[in-house]
Write a protein that holds these residues in place. Structure first.
Motif, mmCIF file in Angstrom:
data_model
loop_
_atom_site.group_PDB
_atom_site.id
_atom_site.type_symbol
_atom_site.label_atom_id
_atom_site.label_comp_id
_atom_site.label_asym_id
_atom_site.label_seq_id
_atom_site.Cartn_x
_atom_site.Cartn_y
_atom_site.Cartn_z
ATOM 1 N N ILE A 217 0.844 -1.209 0.000
ATOM 2 C CA ILE A 217 0.000 0.000 0.000
ATOM 3 C C ILE A 217 0.873 1.250 0.000
ATOM 4 O O ILE A 217 0.622 2.204 -0.753
ATOM 5 C CB ILE A 217 -0.955 -0.015 1.210
ATOM 6 N N LYS A 218 1.900 1.246 0.820
ATOM 7 C CA LYS A 218 2.800 2.407 0.872
ATOM 8 C C LYS A 218 3.538 2.615 -0.447
ATOM 9 O O LYS A 218 3.736 3.746 -0.889
ATOM 10 C CB LYS A 218 3.807 2.235 2.019
ATOM 11 N N LYS A 219 3.932 1.505 -1.072
ATOM 12 C CA LYS A 219 4.712 1.591 -2.316
ATOM 13 C C LYS A 219 3.845 1.962 -3.513
ATOM 14 O O LYS A 219 4.237 2.801 -4.337
ATOM 15 C CB LYS A 219 5.399 0.245 -2.567
ATOM 16 N N TYR A 220 2.674 1.340 -3.631
ATOM 17 C CA TYR A 220 1.887 1.484 -4.858
ATOM 18 C C TYR A 220 0.719 2.476 -4.747
ATOM 19 O O TYR A 220 0.180 2.888 -5.766
ATOM 20 C CB TYR A 220 1.351 0.119 -5.294
ATOM 21 N N LYS A 221 0.352 2.845 -3.516
ATOM 22 C CA LYS A 221 -0.749 3.802 -3.353
ATOM 23 C C LYS A 221 -0.302 5.044 -2.596
ATOM 24 O O LYS A 221 -0.728 6.156 -2.916
ATOM 25 C CB LYS A 221 -1.921 3.154 -2.614
ATOM 26 N N GLY A 222 0.494 4.842 -1.565
ATOM 27 C CA GLY A 222 0.995 5.980 -0.801
ATOM 28 C C GLY A 222 -0.033 6.615 0.102
ATOM 29 O O GLY A 222 0.193 7.696 0.653
ATOM 30 N N LYS A 223 -1.186 5.975 0.256
ATOM 31 C CA LYS A 223 -2.233 6.521 1.120
ATOM 32 C C LYS A 223 -3.173 5.383 1.530
ATOM 33 O O LYS A 223 -3.143 4.282 0.980
ATOM 34 C CB LYS A 223 -3.028 7.592 0.379
ATOM 35 N N LYS A 224 -4.018 5.663 2.494
ATOM 36 C CA LYS A 224 -5.005 4.699 2.963
ATOM 37 C C LYS A 224 -5.912 4.306 1.806
ATOM 38 O O LYS A 224 -6.370 5.170 1.042
ATOM 39 C CB LYS A 224 -5.826 5.339 4.079
ATOM 40 N N THR A 225 -6.180 3.006 1.685
ATOM 41 C CA THR A 225 -6.896 2.571 0.476
ATOM 42 C C THR A 225 -7.781 1.370 0.737
ATOM 43 O O THR A 225 -7.656 0.680 1.754
ATOM 44 C CB THR A 225 -5.880 2.230 -0.635
ATOM 45 N N ASN A 226 -8.701 1.114 -0.196
ATOM 46 C CA ASN A 226 -9.519 -0.100 -0.186
ATOM 47 C C ASN A 226 -8.709 -1.256 -0.757
ATOM 48 O O ASN A 226 -7.932 -1.072 -1.702
ATOM 49 C CB ASN A 226 -10.770 0.086 -1.043
ATOM 50 N N ILE A 227 -8.909 -2.446 -0.194
ATOM 51 C CA ILE A 227 -8.234 -3.613 -0.743
ATOM 52 C C ILE A 227 -9.212 -4.769 -0.886
ATOM 53 O O ILE A 227 -10.184 -4.888 -0.142
ATOM 54 C CB ILE A 227 -7.018 -4.051 0.109
ATOM 55 N N CYS A 228 -8.946 -5.621 -1.875
ATOM 56 C CA CYS A 228 -9.710 -6.853 -2.100
ATOM 57 C C CYS A 228 -8.791 -8.044 -1.847
ATOM 58 O O CYS A 228 -7.597 -7.988 -2.153
ATOM 59 C CB CYS A 228 -10.232 -6.913 -3.531
ATOM 60 N N LEU A 229 -9.371 -9.127 -1.316
ATOM 61 C CA LEU A 229 -8.594 -10.317 -0.949
ATOM 62 C C LEU A 229 -9.239 -11.563 -1.533
ATOM 63 O O LEU A 229 -10.462 -11.712 -1.482
ATOM 64 C CB LEU A 229 -8.534 -10.460 0.574
ATOM 65 N N SER A 230 -8.411 -12.451 -2.068
ATOM 66 C CA SER A 230 -8.926 -13.730 -2.554
ATOM 67 C C SER A 230 -7.812 -14.761 -2.565
ATOM 68 O O SER A 230 -6.631 -14.430 -2.523
ATOM 69 C CB SER A 230 -9.529 -13.577 -3.953
ATOM 70 N N GLY A 231 -8.201 -16.023 -2.638
ATOM 71 C CA GLY A 231 -7.267 -17.141 -2.517
ATOM 72 C C GLY A 231 -7.506 -17.832 -1.186
ATOM 73 O O GLY A 231 -7.973 -17.229 -0.216
ATOM 74 N N GLY A 232 -7.178 -19.114 -1.124
ATOM 75 C CA GLY A 232 -7.525 -19.919 0.025
ATOM 76 C C GLY A 232 -6.984 -19.431 1.345
ATOM 77 O O GLY A 232 -7.611 -19.652 2.395
ATOM 78 N N VAL A 233 -5.828 -18.755 1.368
ATOM 79 C CA VAL A 233 -5.274 -18.256 2.623
ATOM 80 C C VAL A 233 -6.227 -17.257 3.278
ATOM 81 O O VAL A 233 -6.307 -17.161 4.514
ATOM 82 C CB VAL A 233 -3.876 -17.640 2.397
ATOM 83 N N PHE A 234 -7.011 -16.543 2.472
ATOM 84 C CA PHE A 234 -7.925 -15.547 3.025
ATOM 85 C C PHE A 234 -9.265 -16.150 3.479
ATOM 86 O O PHE A 234 -10.207 -15.418 3.772
ATOM 87 C CB PHE A 234 -8.126 -14.403 2.033
ATOM 88 N N SER A 235 -9.311 -17.476 3.575
ATOM 89 C CA SER A 235 -10.415 -18.094 4.307
ATOM 90 C C SER A 235 -10.147 -18.011 5.809
ATOM 91 O O SER A 235 -11.015 -18.334 6.628
ATOM 92 C CB SER A 235 -10.598 -19.557 3.893
ATOM 93 N N ASN A 236 -8.949 -17.557 6.165
ATOM 94 C CA ASN A 236 -8.547 -17.390 7.557
ATOM 95 C C ASN A 236 -9.137 -16.091 8.095
ATOM 96 O O ASN A 236 -8.617 -15.002 7.873
ATOM 97 C CB ASN A 236 -7.016 -17.375 7.647
ATOM 98 N N VAL A 237 -10.239 -16.212 8.822
ATOM 99 C CA VAL A 237 -11.012 -15.030 9.216
ATOM 100 C C VAL A 237 -10.303 -14.176 10.261
ATOM 101 O O VAL A 237 -10.504 -12.956 10.319
ATOM 102 C CB VAL A 237 -12.418 -15.433 9.711
ATOM 103 N N LYS A 238 -9.452 -14.804 11.086
ATOM 104 C CA LYS A 238 -8.695 -14.018 12.069
ATOM 105 C C LYS A 238 -7.631 -13.184 11.357
ATOM 106 O O LYS A 238 -7.368 -12.034 11.742
ATOM 107 C CB LYS A 238 -8.048 -14.936 13.111
ATOM 108 N N LEU A 239 -7.003 -13.741 10.352
ATOM 109 C CA LEU A 239 -6.057 -12.982 9.526
ATOM 110 C C LEU A 239 -6.756 -11.786 8.900
ATOM 111 O O LEU A 239 -6.226 -10.662 8.909
ATOM 112 C CB LEU A 239 -5.481 -13.891 8.439
#
Length: 561
Positions: free
Chosen positions: A286-308
């Motif tokens: 985020i710091k490198k490619y946006k440089g500011k607070k931003t919205n993000i989308c997540l996908s892939g099996g690792v993001f079935s980890n709800v605590k993460l």
């Protein structure tokens, strides 16, 4: 235009888009009743074609997103060569074997697909989409965001294990990736295996166990042996990590170390290192490619980890997150289909407020099926009144209504309901369902109650609509809903609103008004190691098994006697 998305490996399934309508998206396991099955999803395809009243020959494009042809690209090989440049010959041999096994894996499924394509005369209609692009598109193109960074993370796909992509106005571009050799999916899967569970199936048990452990005891070993670089995803090959699901004889020293610690402590350390590694990776991006607070989308099996996902949501650089509800490979058919539609049409569907994309059954369908069984049933004109009655009598309700959900979560269409007052329900109901989960059951409530329950919840946080993130709970919720609170004071909610699921919303709103309660338990309508129920027959079988006390199917209420 008619778009058919499909994949034929682990968690196979299909999706269908016609012009400006998503006809449906389904997983093969729900039809053939084999959990996480692979192979050409014929039953899924047939369901979708029948739903649209078309033939396979009518399809304009067949979109395949599980892998693209053949060998790794030069860009990927260059990254791998840098990674393995200092390895000794013993490990180099294993790494080359790993590369060949992934090539063979790809070719196995591509060959199976090719035979199906030839058999059905679809050669000129097939389109191949990168695995991680399919994940990314499934998240971004169904999200409420116009502009976003997208992060994907899983075991493997197209020789990658994680990617960073940038999206704006429905255009997605990959800006960085990690290869299969730095796979957090394989790391967490190997923790799962080393603790005696099954990789790609029981990772959620590790997440649940983690809250009971002391992370410091095993964390030192992980940092010294696997995660020596803390500022990026860069895992060390050796006696403690190899980039595949390893058996004990492949990592004997690692397995030996694991046995020295309590399962809970190993789980806690593994969860902690996963959270820290991914949060650092996302923060840096985020710091490198946006440089500011931003919205993000997540996908892939690792993001079935709800605590993460909760930890990511709480990052100061993150404005809001959206996790693709079918975040694993189950979601590939819809993701690849959405990508091709958006590319061709120069527009997207925008936020998909429901994952109810599977089969539904009318009251007439259900009555015909009920009459084949020796069951006591009644037709209800006032489902909310009957629902209140049975829950008040401490009955476990199987709820079957509307279209089946797409993805791993039950979202009130194929759900088991119970009240949240009984703190022992996690033990006795799991025994009835033959489960051994360590996390409590998830709560469901309506949006009017959400702020009374979950600290920091805002209506624009749409991931909470799909049970893909945990929240810290309020003191009031802890007191009123002990059955739905984890040991660390969090819960994984579903927030219902009337637009997405009017029937369930109406029933729950009535229940909360009459009882002054805050939430109900919502757990998936299935027995352990079985897919969520799809058909009325599946639901009736669950009633016969004593998984539930009473079955609500559309307007029919069924009991065993």
């Amino acid at each position: 235009m008619i778009y058919l998305g499909l994949h034929n490996s682990y968690q196979s399934g299909a999706a269908l888009i016609i012009d400006d309508k998503i006809i449906g998206a389904v997983s093969e396991e729900r039809f053939n009743r084999v959990k996480n099955c692979g192979g050409i999803p014929n039953k899924s395809i047939n369901y979708l074609l029948n739903e649209a009243k078309i033939k396979l020959s009518d399809v304009d494009k067949v979109i395949y997103g599980i892998c693209t042809p053949g060998n790794p690209s030069k860009k990927i090989i260059n990254k791998i060569n840098i990674k393995i440049s200092n390895l000794d010959n013993n490990y180099l041999e294993k790494i080359y074997e790993r590369m060949q096994s992934e090539i063979d894996w790809n070719n196995k499924y591509l060959d199976e697909l090719d035979k199906w394509i030839q058999k059905n005369n679809l050669k000129n209609k097939i389109v191949y989409i990168d695995h991680h692009l399919s994940h990314a598109a499934g998240a971004y193109l169904s999200s409420p965001f116009n502009e976003s960074l997208i992060f994907t993370c899983d075991g493997k796909g197209n020789f990658k294990s994680s990617t960073i992509m940038k999206a704006q106005k429905n255009i997605i571009n990959e800006i960085d990736f990690n290869t299969t050799y730095d796979s957090l999916g394989y790391f967490y899967g190997n923790i799962t295996k080393s603790l005696g569970y099954e990789a790609e199936k029981h990772e959620g048990k590790i997440t649940g166990l983690a809250a009971f452990g002391n992370e410091e005891k095993f964390l030192k070993l992980l940092k010294e042996k696997i995660f020596t670089k803390s500022d990026k995803i860069d895992l060390n090959f050796g006696d403690y990590y190899l980039p595949w699901f390893c058996e004990k004889n492949e990592l004997p020293l690692f397995y030996q170390e694991v046995t020295k610690y309590k399962k809970e402590d190993v789980a806690a350390a593994s969860q902690k290192i996963l959270e820290d590694t991914i949060c650092t990776w996302i923060n840096n991006a985020i710091k490198k490619y946006k440089g500011k607070k931003t919205n993000i989308c997540l996908s892939g099996g690792v993001f079935s980890n709800v605590k993460l996902n909760q930890k990511i949501k709480e990052l100061k650089t993150v404005k809001n997150i959206f996790v693709q509800p079918a975040m694993g490979d189950m979601g590939i058919p819809l993701g690849s289909c959405l990508y091709q539609y958006s590319k061709d049409k120069k527009r997207s569907f925008g936020f998909l407020n429901t994952m109810s994309l599977g089969p539904k059954y009318s009251n007439n369908n259900i009555k015909i099926i009920l009459n084949k069984y020796n069951l006591k049933y009644k037709y209800s004109e006032n489902l909310e009144i009957d629902f209140l009655k049975y829950i008040s009598e401490n009955k476990v309700i199987g709820f079957f209504n509307g279209r089946m959900e797409y993805g791993p979560r039950a979202l009130c269409n194929r759900t088991i309901f119970y009240h949240c007052r009984d703190k022992n329900v996690n033990n006795w109901l799991n025994k009835r369902l033959n489960r051994s989960d360590f996390m409590p059951f998830a709560p469901v409530t309506i949006k009017e109650n959400a702020k009374k329950c979950f600290i920091g919840w805002q209506e624009n946080q749409k991931s909470a609509d799909f049970m893909t993130v945990t929240y810290k709970v309020t003191q009031s919720f802890k007191k009123k809903c002990p059955a739905a609170v984890h040991i660390d004071g969090t819960a994984r909610p579903q927030i219902l609103n009337s637009d997405a699921n009017y029937e369930a919303y109406k029933i729950l709103k009535y229940y909360f008004k009459k009882t002054n309660e805050l939430a109900l338990i919502n757990t998936s309508f299935n027995n352990h190691e079985e897919p969520i129920v799809c058909s009325p027959e599946n639901a009736i079988e669950s009633l016969f098994r004593n998984n539930i006390d009473v079955l609500f199917m559309e307007n029919y209420i069924i009991t065993k006697n």
